[in-house]
Design a protein around this motif. Structure first.
Motif, PDB file in Angstrom:
ATOM      1  N   PHE A 122       0.802  -1.218   0.000  1.00  0.00           N
ATOM      2  CA  PHE A 122       0.000   0.000   0.000  1.00  0.00           C
ATOM      3  C   PHE A 122       0.841   1.277   0.000  1.00  0.00           C
ATOM      4  N   VAL A 123       2.007   1.258   0.614  1.00  0.00           N
ATOM      5  CA  VAL A 123       2.904   2.425   0.531  1.00  0.00           C
ATOM      6  C   VAL A 123       3.319   2.644  -0.927  1.00  0.00           C
ATOM      7  N   CYS A 124       3.718   1.563  -1.587  1.00  0.00           N
ATOM      8  CA  CYS A 124       4.127   1.657  -2.993  1.00  0.00           C
ATOM      9  C   CYS A 124       2.951   2.024  -3.885  1.00  0.00           C
ATOM     10  N   PHE A 125       1.763   1.454  -3.592  1.00  0.00           N
ATOM     11  CA  PHE A 125       0.591   1.746  -4.409  1.00  0.00           C
ATOM     12  C   PHE A 125       0.202   3.220  -4.324  1.00  0.00           C
ATOM     13  N   VAL A 126       0.208   3.768  -3.130  1.00  0.00           N
ATOM     14  CA  VAL A 126      -0.140   5.191  -2.970  1.00  0.00           C
ATOM     15  C   VAL A 126       0.838   6.066  -3.750  1.00  0.00           C
ATOM     16  N   ALA A 127       2.125   5.765  -3.655  1.00  0.00           N
ATOM     17  CA  ALA A 127       3.126   6.547  -4.400  1.00  0.00           C
ATOM     18  C   ALA A 127       2.904   6.399  -5.912  1.00  0.00           C
ATOM     19  N   TRP A 128       2.633   5.174  -6.367  1.00  0.00           N
ATOM     20  CA  TRP A 128       2.379   4.922  -7.794  1.00  0.00           C
ATOM     21  C   TRP A 128       1.128   5.665  -8.258  1.00  0.00           C
ATOM     22  N   PHE A 129       0.085   5.630  -7.441  1.00  0.00           N
ATOM     23  CA  PHE A 129      -1.160   6.309  -7.788  1.00  0.00           C
ATOM     24  C   PHE A 129      -0.953   7.818  -7.884  1.00  0.00           C
ATOM     25  N   LEU A 130      -0.227   8.381  -6.918  1.00  0.00           N
ATOM     26  CA  LEU A 130       0.044   9.824  -6.950  1.00  0.00           C
ATOM     27  C   LEU A 130       0.891  10.207  -8.162  1.00  0.00           C
TER      28      LEU A 130
END
Length: 145
Positions: free
Chosen positions: A86-94
């Protein structure tokens, strides 16, 4: 000093791996976007190529930094994977929001989520496969003794 050298070396290696994965990703995206054009006459602009190369390098470094979550001995492996995902996903989404000029739609959210899951599976799947093989070799050596 050794820790800084290790950090820089591992960050550089992760960035280069990111470029490799990003280049394959860009090539696949390029091929799918041809819409019947002849691939021999299609063009990729230098600005686009450099952008994806730099972004891929930075994503590789980010994945390396995010992997520090796995250094926590207080959390179970399942919790570490969940938090890292989820840390990586949030960064990818942003990052994708930034690239798309902060326009959001259901189609964009689905595309970004599917893209991320594939990329995450490639990046950490390879890492865990390597880790599993290392543990298997260590266990085999311990059985010999």
């Amino acid at each position: 000093m050794k820790n800084i050298k290790d950090l820089l070396y591992n960050g550089l290696i992760s960035g280069l791996i990111g470029i490799g994965i990003g280049t394959i990703w860009m090539a696949m995206d390029f091929l799918f976007s041809l819409n019947g054009q002849n691939p021999a006459t299609a063009k990729i602009y230098l600005k686009t190529f450099l952008f994806w190369t730099i972004i891929s390098f930075l994503i590789g470094i980010f994945f390396y930094l995010a992997s520090w979550i796995f250094n926590s001995e207080k959390w179970s492996l399942k919790k570490q994977i969940f938090i890292n995902f989820f840390v990586c996903f949030v960064a990818w989404f942003l990052l994708n929001l930034l690239i798309d000029n902060f326009s959001i739609s259901l189609k964009m959210v689905i595309r970004v989520t599917v893209d991320f899951i594939i990329m995450y599976a490639i990046a950490y799947g390879g890492y865990f496969l390597h880790l599993w093989n290392t543990v298997r070799r260590i266990n085999a050596k311990l059985k010999e003794k």
